[in-house]
Enzyme design. Sequence first.
Site, short mmCIF file in Angstrom:
data_model
loop_
_atom_site.label_atom_id
_atom_site.label_comp_id
_atom_site.label_asym_id
_atom_site.label_seq_id
_atom_site.Cartn_x
_atom_site.Cartn_y
_atom_site.Cartn_z
N THR A 53 53.89 90.81 -14.20
CA THR A 53 53.37 89.73 -15.35
C THR A 53 54.48 89.92 -16.08
OG1 THR A 53 51.16 90.69 -14.96
CG2 THR A 53 51.95 89.64 -16.47
N HIS A 460 77.80 87.45 -43.84
CA HIS A 460 77.63 85.73 -44.22
C HIS A 460 78.11 84.96 -43.29
CE1 HIS A 460 76.27 83.49 -47.27
NE2 HIS A 460 77.85 82.87 -47.15
#
Length: 483
Positions: A53, A460
């Site tokens: 599925t 960052h």
Amino acid sequence: MRERDGAGGAGSVHGPYDIAVIGGGPGGYVAAIYAARQGAKVVLVEKDTPGGTCLNRGCIPTKALIRTTEVYKLMQEAGRYGLRVQGVEVDFKRAMARKDRVVNGLVKGVETLLAKHGVTVVHGFGRLVDGETVAVKAGEGEETLLKARHIILATGSEPVTLPIPGAASDAVIDSDQALELDELPEAMVIIGGGVIGMEFAFIFARLGVKVTVIEYLEQILPPVDEDVAQEVFRSARTAGIKIFTKARVIAIHQGEGGRAAVVFEDAATGEALPEVTADKVLMAVGRRPLLEGLGAVEIGVELDAEGRGIKVNDRMQTNVPNIYAIGDVTAKVMLAHAASTQGLVAVDNILGRDSLMDYSAVPNAIFTDPEIASVGVTEKEAAADDLNIRVGRFPFAANGKALALGNSRGFVKLIADADTGAIIGGSIVGPGATDLIGEITLAVQHRLTAQQVARTIHAHPTLPEAIFEAAWAAESGALHLAE
Ligand code: NAD
């Protein structure tokens, strides 16, 4: 029957194999590959294409369509990014064709993997004859018998249909059929505001369909924390999705202009609510284990207490010692990655390594807009169990990368044990949530503390900094938030 690797003619008997796996979804095919690469002689029985599925009718095709909606939305909002884009239109047939290409490519990949690992694939419907024999039937031909020392049942699940008048009418579709539509309906009612219902609600609404969701419980996406579901609820409303909660659908009948009319009522008071008409009604009220024709119950394999799925212990073993069951057919956790892990556990035990399935860090990933992901204990579970916790929250609105992306809705929430500081759960709603949950999953699985995460250097500017900040928030306060 299409056969490979010498599984011979009609009525023939093959084997013995070390392991016969029935069902080639992410549970069954991963188990087959894992066992074969350790030298086991493995046969995999699959009635359809491998991938199950998830790959053929679930996770992957929906994600391909969601990508189409994301690109479309970005183009519609291009002005926000300083771009002028005109004349963008949905070409549904091409979007569906792209989805099919993504699926077909991955199916071929799984077929190649199975072949390269020496797994014998037998195409047809598998049925247990006894504890060591699987009969396989393809088309009108005779059954082929496969002998195996161990059997893994991995037949998956199927959509549930509500037993209400009109449920069998042509306009009513399930998630399989929603992925095979030739054209976009003008309006769609989705019954059930769970994971499948809400993922499809965003797909169709973003493509321009008028979508109404009718959910029985008080909240859409019932298992997630209320503050998380609220973010998606608000976003759904902005996307034009109409949502009724605490509402029970009682019938579907033919309405004006041949459309389907969905009749529903207030779930608490029984008061009738105005009918909603639509071209298509998507039934998304849950899935149930696929046991029909499998012969498991007939040969004495026990079901769980609810009589839903196959009963297994933490080694994925049924009450018949050499028969194992994994994935949706066990009705434990209906998630592809859980099925794959259960497959590894079953194979480990079959091959003589004691291995237990641990459900404490199974991530959930829900591809709504914004995305939701969670792992471990939720805040509401912690409250229900009276756990002594510390909660660290951080909004994406204070994350530089999210702001640069123009996608800063939502937050990260970490749940830490108040005494030890160990992270026992986390939820994310917002940009990249389903990818970001990996870090929290690692923390929960390995009992990292909020302090350890807060003291780990995060690049960052990136979205994972929101997790880092939530860890700080659970400790002594977020660094980039004045509270
Ligand atoms: P679900 O259980 O998640 O949601 C079904 C929803 O239908 C529930 O909210 C329920 O309250 C509601 N409902 C039930 N009867 C109703 C009625 N009469 N009227 C209105 N609402 C009604 O089931 P699903 O969304 O069909 O998904 C099935 C399974 O597949 C789940 O286990 C899910 O976790 C899994 N799945 C997961 C993902 C993912 O994690 N991204 C995606 C798809 C499916």
